[in-house]
Design a protein around this motif. Structure first.
Motif, PDB file in Angstrom:
ATOM      1  N   ALA A  43       0.856  -1.037   0.014  1.00  0.00           N
ATOM      2  CA  ALA A  43      -0.091  -0.100  -0.031  1.00  0.00           C
ATOM      3  C   ALA A  43       0.911   1.335   0.128  1.00  0.00           C
ATOM      4  O   ALA A  43       0.452   2.208  -0.550  1.00  0.00           O
ATOM      5  N   THR A  72       9.510   1.229   9.662  1.00  0.00           N
ATOM      6  CA  THR A  72       8.545   0.414  10.093  1.00  0.00           C
ATOM      7  C   THR A  72       7.795  -0.234   8.986  1.00  0.00           C
ATOM      8  O   THR A  72       7.666  -1.518   9.527  1.00  0.00           O
ATOM      9  N   ILE A  77       6.547  -4.326   9.440  1.00  0.00           N
ATOM     10  CA  ILE A  77       5.060  -4.751   8.955  1.00  0.00           C
ATOM     11  C   ILE A  77       5.153  -5.684   7.814  1.00  0.00           C
ATOM     12  O   ILE A  77       4.752  -6.826   7.775  1.00  0.00           O
ATOM     13  N   ARG A 204     -14.492 -10.443  19.090  1.00  0.00           N
ATOM     14  CA  ARG A 204     -13.816  -9.649  17.877  1.00  0.00           C
ATOM     15  C   ARG A 204     -12.306 -10.534  17.314  1.00  0.00           C
ATOM     16  O   ARG A 204     -12.552 -11.157  16.330  1.00  0.00           O
ATOM     17  N   GLY A 216      -2.194  -9.271  11.327  1.00  0.00           N
ATOM     18  CA  GLY A 216      -1.514  -8.707  12.745  1.00  0.00           C
ATOM     19  C   GLY A 216      -0.047  -9.519  12.684  1.00  0.00           C
ATOM     20  O   GLY A 216       0.514  -9.827  13.965  1.00  0.00           O
ATOM     21  N   PRO A 332      -6.042   1.914   0.741  1.00  0.00           N
ATOM     22  CA  PRO A 332      -5.559   1.536   2.115  1.00  0.00           C
ATOM     23  C   PRO A 332      -6.251   0.515   2.727  1.00  0.00           C
ATOM     24  O   PRO A 332      -5.641   0.174   3.826  1.00  0.00           O
ATOM     25  N   GLU A 334      -8.159  -3.174   3.526  1.00  0.00           N
ATOM     26  CA  GLU A 334      -7.865  -4.640   3.118  1.00  0.00           C
ATOM     27  C   GLU A 334      -8.625  -5.548   2.946  1.00  0.00           C
ATOM     28  O   GLU A 334      -9.815  -5.600   3.515  1.00  0.00           O
TER      29      GLU A 334
ATOM     30  N   ARG B  97     -12.968  -2.245  12.359  1.00  0.00           N
ATOM     31  CA  ARG B  97     -12.599  -3.177  12.821  1.00  0.00           C
ATOM     32  C   ARG B  97     -11.841  -4.287  12.153  1.00  0.00           C
ATOM     33  O   ARG B  97     -11.254  -5.347  12.597  1.00  0.00           O
ATOM     34  N   SER B 100      -6.004  -2.441   8.455  1.00  0.00           N
ATOM     35  CA  SER B 100      -4.697  -2.779   7.910  1.00  0.00           C
ATOM     36  C   SER B 100      -3.559  -1.833   8.244  1.00  0.00           C
ATOM     37  O   SER B 100      -3.474  -0.762   7.903  1.00  0.00           O
ATOM     38  N   SER B 101      -2.319  -2.346   8.762  1.00  0.00           N
ATOM     39  CA  SER B 101      -1.400  -1.467   9.427  1.00  0.00           C
ATOM     40  C   SER B 101      -0.722  -0.612   8.324  1.00  0.00           C
ATOM     41  O   SER B 101      -0.414   0.527   8.374  1.00  0.00           O
ATOM     42  N   GLU B 102      -0.310  -1.490   7.437  1.00  0.00           N
ATOM     43  CA  GLU B 102       0.398  -0.979   6.178  1.00  0.00           C
ATOM     44  C   GLU B 102      -0.482   0.325   5.531  1.00  0.00           C
ATOM     45  O   GLU B 102       0.037   1.195   5.155  1.00  0.00           O
ATOM     46  N   GLY B 103      -1.808  -0.159   5.295  1.00  0.00           N
ATOM     47  CA  GLY B 103      -2.880   0.597   4.622  1.00  0.00           C
ATOM     48  C   GLY B 103      -2.625   1.893   5.154  1.00  0.00           C
ATOM     49  O   GLY B 103      -2.747   3.071   4.741  1.00  0.00           O
ATOM     50  N   LEU B 105      -0.562   3.314   7.499  1.00  0.00           N
ATOM     51  CA  LEU B 105       0.679   3.956   7.576  1.00  0.00           C
ATOM     52  C   LEU B 105       0.995   4.627   6.029  1.00  0.00           C
ATOM     53  O   LEU B 105       1.697   5.528   5.877  1.00  0.00           O
ATOM     54  N   GLY B 117     -11.919   0.114  20.784  1.00  0.00           N
ATOM     55  CA  GLY B 117     -12.771  -0.830  19.906  1.00  0.00           C
ATOM     56  C   GLY B 117     -12.493  -1.126  18.742  1.00  0.00           C
ATOM     57  O   GLY B 117     -12.781  -2.018  17.911  1.00  0.00           O
ATOM     58  N   LYS B 121      -7.276  -6.614  16.884  1.00  0.00           N
ATOM     59  CA  LYS B 121      -6.291  -6.208  18.063  1.00  0.00           C
ATOM     60  C   LYS B 121      -4.809  -6.493  17.632  1.00  0.00           C
ATOM     61  O   LYS B 121      -4.000  -5.328  18.036  1.00  0.00           O
ATOM     62  N   ASP B 122      -4.346  -7.289  16.992  1.00  0.00           N
ATOM     63  CA  ASP B 122      -2.923  -7.376  16.256  1.00  0.00           C
ATOM     64  C   ASP B 122      -2.727  -6.159  15.529  1.00  0.00           C
ATOM     65  O   ASP B 122      -1.365  -5.766  15.542  1.00  0.00           O
ATOM     66  N   VAL B 123      -3.436  -5.824  14.652  1.00  0.00           N
ATOM     67  CA  VAL B 123      -3.096  -4.513  13.735  1.00  0.00           C
ATOM     68  C   VAL B 123      -2.861  -3.335  14.658  1.00  0.00           C
ATOM     69  O   VAL B 123      -1.948  -2.534  14.319  1.00  0.00           O
ATOM     70  N   VAL B 126       0.391  -3.394  16.443  1.00  0.00           N
ATOM     71  CA  VAL B 126       1.310  -2.913  15.500  1.00  0.00           C
ATOM     72  C   VAL B 126       1.496  -1.627  15.363  1.00  0.00           C
ATOM     73  O   VAL B 126       2.261  -0.808  15.338  1.00  0.00           O
ATOM     74  N   ALA B 130       4.340   1.555  16.157  1.00  0.00           N
ATOM     75  CA  ALA B 130       4.833   2.217  14.922  1.00  0.00           C
ATOM     76  C   ALA B 130       5.043   3.651  15.299  1.00  0.00           C
ATOM     77  O   ALA B 130       4.836   4.252  16.485  1.00  0.00           O
TER      78      ALA B 130
END
Lengths: 362, 324
Positions: A43, A72, A77, A204, A216, A332, A334, B97, B100-103, B105, B117, B121-123, B126, B130
């Motif tokens: 992205a 980063t 990532i 979730r 993740g 951006p 997913e 919910r 995307s972390s790269e999206g 950033l 919320g 959670k993992d994203v 990250v 960052a």
């Protein structure tokens, strides 16, 4: 003019192992290429030169010289994510190929016959009940507990599946599929109970296990999966000859000098470890274990000595590409990767059923 | 003099208005802005220096940023940010919910504001580690929660005074509504239907945004379980809600499915035709428009109460138009 061609064809047909070795090489090249493309594209619009520079600086300990944001994105990532996709793809395809060999059945796939569901169920139990049962567990231990639980979930399911579906060395396709359906239903029911007692946050996380994905991915997750996946990869080549013999039948394999019970035990352990680790870090991702081995069987035949490594490489390539599409097509945002693997895998599965309609007896 | 200004501007953890005034615009652009340390909803201490490129995650967060007049600093929003309409023109980082972390950033944000919320959670983990500061915004579906949310967004965005002003205005409106609603006699019981997928109703229990809105509008939630859960037909018959609220826009809502459901058909709400459809973001976001939404719901349910009309605010201007 036609003579050399004919000779070449005859040689190719007679020597499947050389063709198999070629296939392993081609699949390995594909996996490496898919990995490189995946690391290069994303992205964030970083050029190839920038990515190479960042990777080089990261590898040589010069990270502090890089712009923080770009470092980063690539090193924390994208790189762990691509490696995880490759590793999980390889695990799923390897266990798919091993399962099809063990059950002597083309339809065996960890997703279809419930092994993934079993692994995911165990992981879900740890997520929801873990904090209650073991309130003072340090995070470092619980991180490794999740793959371990998924491994035992996969192990239990695979062993149960084998015990129920195989009688006197013959695996009944109908029984296997029905057992898979029953196990998936049981898993769904228990997950339903857990959904009722879980809070919103846990809910979730549960959804994640049924959707699957690499969003993740971190170095820690990769490290948590490796202790299970590496032994499975190391053990896999040792069962190739046995699986080849098993294809003739259990009694025949025994007379060929294969310790059949030990082979079956090893195969079940390898499958459970590979699927358990994959599910623990990425949730349930379907069809990779089906598509990769079958593409190769069509191309190089059923010799497990080349099929197992080639399937692992091809699975890695397929999942890395699928994840690349998932994270770039609607950037951006997913796309859930399960959609993509099902979109490719489900029609393939149907084609497989159609093609083998004459041979399948349910 | 410029040297002195420079010195003052780069002093960490100092935010002086005079500084910004004295600085020439050209200089201001290339100097690090004043730094603030924000303690966010997760209890993390986050250092915020640059607010020029904000990614806003959560419909209410976006509404608040726009109400604070910071629309130009918002470079991207999530899918739940449907109001005001201008927010929908911004790039979309996906459902809050399923980030995307790269999206996130890749857009080059200088600050990420995410409602509590947001996930997975993992994203979020990250993103939190960052280099870009990420501030989690508290999300309590109560009158006090609205004020806290507005103040948290404003503090992170560097405009606490404006935030105080906005929060006070919204809190005053909320008080007007709850005071009037408090004069109602017996409270009606109500059910909130989140969806009717496959004919299986998903209902709101305690500790949900819907239950919070019911409390503001003087309604009693007919279901006492925790969170959003599917309810059995028999439980629906027994609960017998007098009002049913669902969400939808422009006719795309679940009212027909509710009316045709045999369990709901026995309830006073369906018999009396009291099924209400509201825009989901308007009703449940718990942002600047919440007082308006609570008043509208209360007025529909208790027409005998004369709740004084609320003052027109810039941030609720199109609120009336947004309802179905």
């Amino acid at each position: 003019m036609s003579l050399p061609t004919a000779t070449a064809r005859r040689a190719g047909a007679g020597d499947r192992s050389s063709r198999g070795r070629q296939a392993v090489l081609v699949a390995a090249t594909l996996a490496v290429a898919a990995g490189l493309v995946s690391v290069a594209a994303g992205a964030a619009g970083l050029s190839l030169g920038e990515v190479v520079h960042i990777l080089w600086a990261g590898a040589t300990g010069q990270r502090h010289t890089l712009p923080v944001g770009a470092a980063t994105i690539i090193l924390d990532i994208r790189l762990p994510r691509v490696l995880l996709a490759l590793l999980v793809g390889a695990s799923l395809a390897l266990s798919g190929a091993a399962m099809q060999g063990l059950f002597r059945n083309p339809l065996a796939d960890p997703g279809i016959v419930g092994v993934s569901s079993g692994a995911a169920l165990a992981a879900v139990i740890v997520i929801v009940l873990g904090p209650t049962l073991m309130p003072f567990m340090p995070a470092a231990i619980s991180r490794h507990l999740l793959p371990l639980a998924a491994f035992f979930g996969g192990l239990g399911t695979t062993a149960l599946l084998y015990r129920l579906a195989t009688r006197e060395g013959q695996t009944s396709i109908a029984t296997m599929l029905l057992v898979g359906i029953a196990l998936a239903a049981l898993g769904g029911a228990i997950t339903g109970i857990l959904i009722f007692i879980s809070d919103d946050q846990q809910l979730r996380e549960l959804t994640f296990w049924t959707m699957g994905g690499f969003g993740g991915a971190t170095w820690l997750k990769l490290a948590a999966a490796l202790p299970l996946i590496v032994p499975a990869f190391i053990a896999a080549p040792f069962m190739a000859r046995g699986l080849n013999a098993l294809a003739l039948g259990e009694a025949e394999a025994f007379h060929l000098g294969i310790e059949v019970e030990r082979l079956k035990g090893l195969a079940i352990l390898v499958i459970a470890a590979a699927v358990g680790a994959a599910v623990a870090v990425s949730g349930i991702i379907g069809f990779v274990g089906l598509v990769a081995p079958h593409l190769l069987r069509v191309a190089i035949g059923p010799d497990h000595r080349t099929l197992l490594p080639a399937a692992a490489f091809l699975g890695a390539a397929l999942l890395a590409i699928a994840d690349l599409i998932a994270r770039t097509s609607v950037a951006p945002a997913e796309m859930p990767i399960g959609i993509l693997t099902a979109l490719i895998g489900a029609p393939f599965f149907l084609w497989l059923l159609l093609r083998r309609r004459g041979a399948l007896v349910l | 003099m410029i040297t002195q200004t420079l010195f003052r501007a780069v002093t960490p953890a100092r935010r002086t208005l005079s500084c910004a005034v004295i600085l020439a615009a050209a200089l201001a652009a290339c100097l690090p802005a004043a730094a603030d340390t924000i303690v966010d909803a997760e209890g993390r201490r986050v250092e915020v220096t640059d607010r020029s490129r904000i990614v806003s995650i959560g419909g209410a967060v976006t509404e608040i940023l726009f109400a604070l007049g910071l629309a130009d600093q918002v470079i991207a929003v999530d899918t739940t940010s449907t109001y005001p309409a201008a927010a929908q023109a911004k790039p979309d980082v996906g459902y809050m919910r399923a980030l995307s972390s790269e999206g996130v950033l890749s857009l080059g944000p200088s600050l990420i504001l995410a409602v509590k919320g947001s996930g997975p959670k993992d994203v979020v983990d990250v993103l939190a580690t960052a280099s870009v500061p990420m501030v989690m915004i508290p999300d309590e579906p109560t009158a006090a929660g609205v004020g806290a949310k507005i103040r948290a967004v404003a503090a992170a965005a560097g405009v606490p005074e404006k935030g105080e002003e906005l929060a006070k205005a919204v809190e005053a409106d909320l008080k007007t509504v709850t005071d009037a609603v408090g004069k109602a006699g017996a409270q009606h019981s109500a059910a909130f239907v989140l969806s009717m997928a496959n004919g299986a109703p998903l209902l709101a229990g305690d500790h949900t945004s819907a239950a919070g809105m019911f409390a503001l509008a003087g309604l009693r939630n007919a279901f006492a379980f925790d969170g959003f859960k599917p309810a059995s037909p028999e439980a629906i018959v027994e609960a017998a809600p007098a009002i049913i609220v669902t969400m939808g826009r422009g006719g795309h809502d679940a009212t027909d499915a509710i009316r045709q459901n045999p369990a709901f058909a026995t309830t006073p709400a369906v018999k009396d035709g009291r099924i209400l459809a509201f825009d989901g973001a308007y009703l449940l976001n718990f942002g600047p428009r919440t007082a308006e939404a609570a008043r509208e719901l209360a007025m529909t349910v208790y027409p005998e109460l004369a709740i004084p009309p609320l003052a027109r605010h810039p941030w609720t201007e199109t609120a009336a138009a947004a309802k179905p």
